[in-house]
Scaffold this active site. Structure first.
Site, PDB file in Angstrom:
ATOM      1  N   GLY A 141       0.809  -1.209   0.000  1.00 24.37           N
ATOM      2  CA  GLY A 141       0.000   0.000   0.000  1.00 24.37           C
ATOM      3  C   GLY A 141       0.840   1.256   0.000  1.00 24.37           C
ATOM      4  O   GLY A 141       1.845   1.360  -0.714  1.00 24.37           O
ATOM      5  N   CYS A 142       0.427   2.227   0.811  1.00 25.60           N
ATOM      6  CA  CYS A 142       1.099   3.534   0.832  1.00 25.60           C
ATOM      7  C   CYS A 142       2.548   3.452   1.300  1.00 25.60           C
ATOM      8  O   CYS A 142       3.338   4.352   1.020  1.00 25.60           O
ATOM      9  CB  CYS A 142       0.321   4.507   1.712  1.00 25.60           C
ATOM     10  SG  CYS A 142      -1.297   4.966   1.044  1.00 25.60           S
ATOM     11  N   ALA A 143       2.917   2.420   2.012  1.00 24.68           N
ATOM     12  CA  ALA A 143       4.310   2.253   2.446  1.00 24.68           C
ATOM     13  C   ALA A 143       5.191   1.673   1.350  1.00 24.68           C
ATOM     14  O   ALA A 143       6.407   1.562   1.518  1.00 24.68           O
ATOM     15  CB  ALA A 143       4.376   1.359   3.681  1.00 24.68           C
ATOM     16  N   GLY A 144       4.590   1.295   0.222  1.00 21.75           N
ATOM     17  CA  GLY A 144       5.318   0.557  -0.796  1.00 21.75           C
ATOM     18  C   GLY A 144       6.465   1.300  -1.442  1.00 21.75           C
ATOM     19  O   GLY A 144       7.452   0.679  -1.860  1.00 21.75           O
ATOM     20  N   MET A 335       3.796   5.434   5.864  1.00 23.89           N
ATOM     21  CA  MET A 335       3.003   4.487   6.649  1.00 23.89           C
ATOM     22  C   MET A 335       2.055   3.761   5.708  1.00 23.89           C
ATOM     23  O   MET A 335       1.573   4.326   4.730  1.00 23.89           O
ATOM     24  CB  MET A 335       2.205   5.216   7.725  1.00 23.89           C
ATOM     25  CG  MET A 335       3.067   5.931   8.750  1.00 23.89           C
ATOM     26  SD  MET A 335       2.058   6.868   9.940  1.00 23.89           S
ATOM     27  CE  MET A 335       1.405   8.163   8.887  1.00 23.89           C
TER      28      MET A 335
END
Length: 350
Positions: A141-144, A335
């Site tokens: 997700g956004c941490a990728g 995060m």
């Protein structure tokens, strides 16, 4: 002593369809107002999100027609493939390299399913070698963007002299669901955009910055904070707990612990490069990390210009910092689902 791993270049790309925030608000009103009693209150997020425009792999009218998983995923393969090619080609050109010189490709994407994975889908068009090592990564997700960067850097360190291409590509708009009458879905329609970013990473050449350290922290019992639900109509966004207050309460000790593992502290960081998940998330990070209000200016500008593109967004921030001139030490952080914080420390090239 082995040569340090370095960031050689960055490339970014967005799809051709512009979604002005005002147009998105009108479309959402058309889709939801008559069917969702709390829509007028929730619709204020279109104004407070800090976003002027976003980009989508499909025109805005396409999202107004409820479609199923098969149509949405076909749009993912088509749109994400085009974005992969554009971002990767930019990054390779900036590094003075051809696709045939890439030894390892790390592909980070969580907004659709492609098997064979995206780098295989585009391999013939971009010109990868037959013996390239493919590393597709799903679910970050956004941490990728940050976690993928760390994976690519670790692979470059493990294979001295190799050229590693990282590509993060997300088509978050394909999760816009006109059939789903939830607060999380309406917030998603105000936040998400599509885009891709690519980085060339290697220890074999001079670069923009040296990769100094990386680390992650995953909080227990936080699976409900962020993620996807998989349904016949397509992916559905999960925001079951407010992220800004969680970040404000918990991010500083986690980041401090990651830095301590590398013999560093928050005071050693000259600039944070953060994933701008939303205007309130940026505010919460500035508070939690004891930064002055407005410090994360590039984050706000990227959010305004592109929305939250999930994994690639932090690399758009890093690209702007590189163009402005990196300070001695930058900590890239994001995060994402897990719930996880991921960090990479970069030292500017001398």
């Amino acid at each position: 002593m082995p040569d340090p791993v370095k960031l050689l270049s960055i490339g970014v790309a967005v799809p051709p369809n512009v979604i002005e925030q005002g147009d998105a608000a009108v479309a959402a009103h058309t889709a939801f107002a008559a069917r969702f009693g709390d829509f007028e209150r929730l619709s204020k997020v279109f104004e407070s999100a800090g976003i002027r425009r976003r980009y989508g792999v499909r025109p805005i009218d396409w999202y107004l027609t409820t479609s199923g998983w098969q149509e949405r995923n076909a749009a993912y393969i088509d749109g994400a493939g085009a974005l992969f090619l554009e971002a990767a080609t930019q990054a390779l050109a900036a590094a003075g390299l051809e696709a045939s010189q890439v030894d390892v490709v790390v592909t980070v994407s969580s907004t659709g399913i492609a098997t064979p994975s995206l780098e295989a889908q585009v391999s013939g068009r971009i010109g990868f070698r037959e013996d390239i090592l493919r590393v597709p990564v799903f679910g970050l997700g956004c941490a990728g963007g940050v976690s993928g960067f760390a994976i690519a850097a670790n692979l470059a360190a493990a294979r001295p002299g190799c050229i590693v291409l990282l590509v993060t590509v997300e088509t978050c708009t394909l999760a816009f669901r006109m059939d789903k009458l939830t607060k999380a879905n309406i917030v998603a329609t105000a936040l998400f955009g599509d885009g891709a970013a690519a980085c060339v990473i290697s220890a074999a050449r001079d670069g923009i910055a040296e990769v100094e350290a990386s680390g992650q922290h995953t909080w227990p019992n936080t699976l409900d904070i962020m993620g996807w639900s998989v349904e016949p109509e397509g992916l559905g966004v999960i925001f079951d707990r407010a992220i800004p207050p969680f970040a404000e309460a918990h991010i500083e000790p986690a980041i401090s612990a990651i830095l301590a593992g590398a013999g560093l502290s928050l005071a050693d960081v000259d600039r944070f490069a953060c994933h701008p998940g939303g205007a309130k998330v940026i505010d919460a990070l500035e508070t939690a990390l004891n930064l002055g209000q407005g410090t994360l200016n590039h984050e706000r500008d990227v959010l305004s210009d592109y929305g939250n593109m999930s994994a690639p967004t932090v690399l758009f921030v890093l690209d702007r910092l590189v163009k402005a001139g990196l300070p001695p030490r930058t900590l890239m952080m994001a995060m994402g689902p897990g719930f996880t914080a991921s960090c990479v420390s970069l030292k500017a090239a001398a």
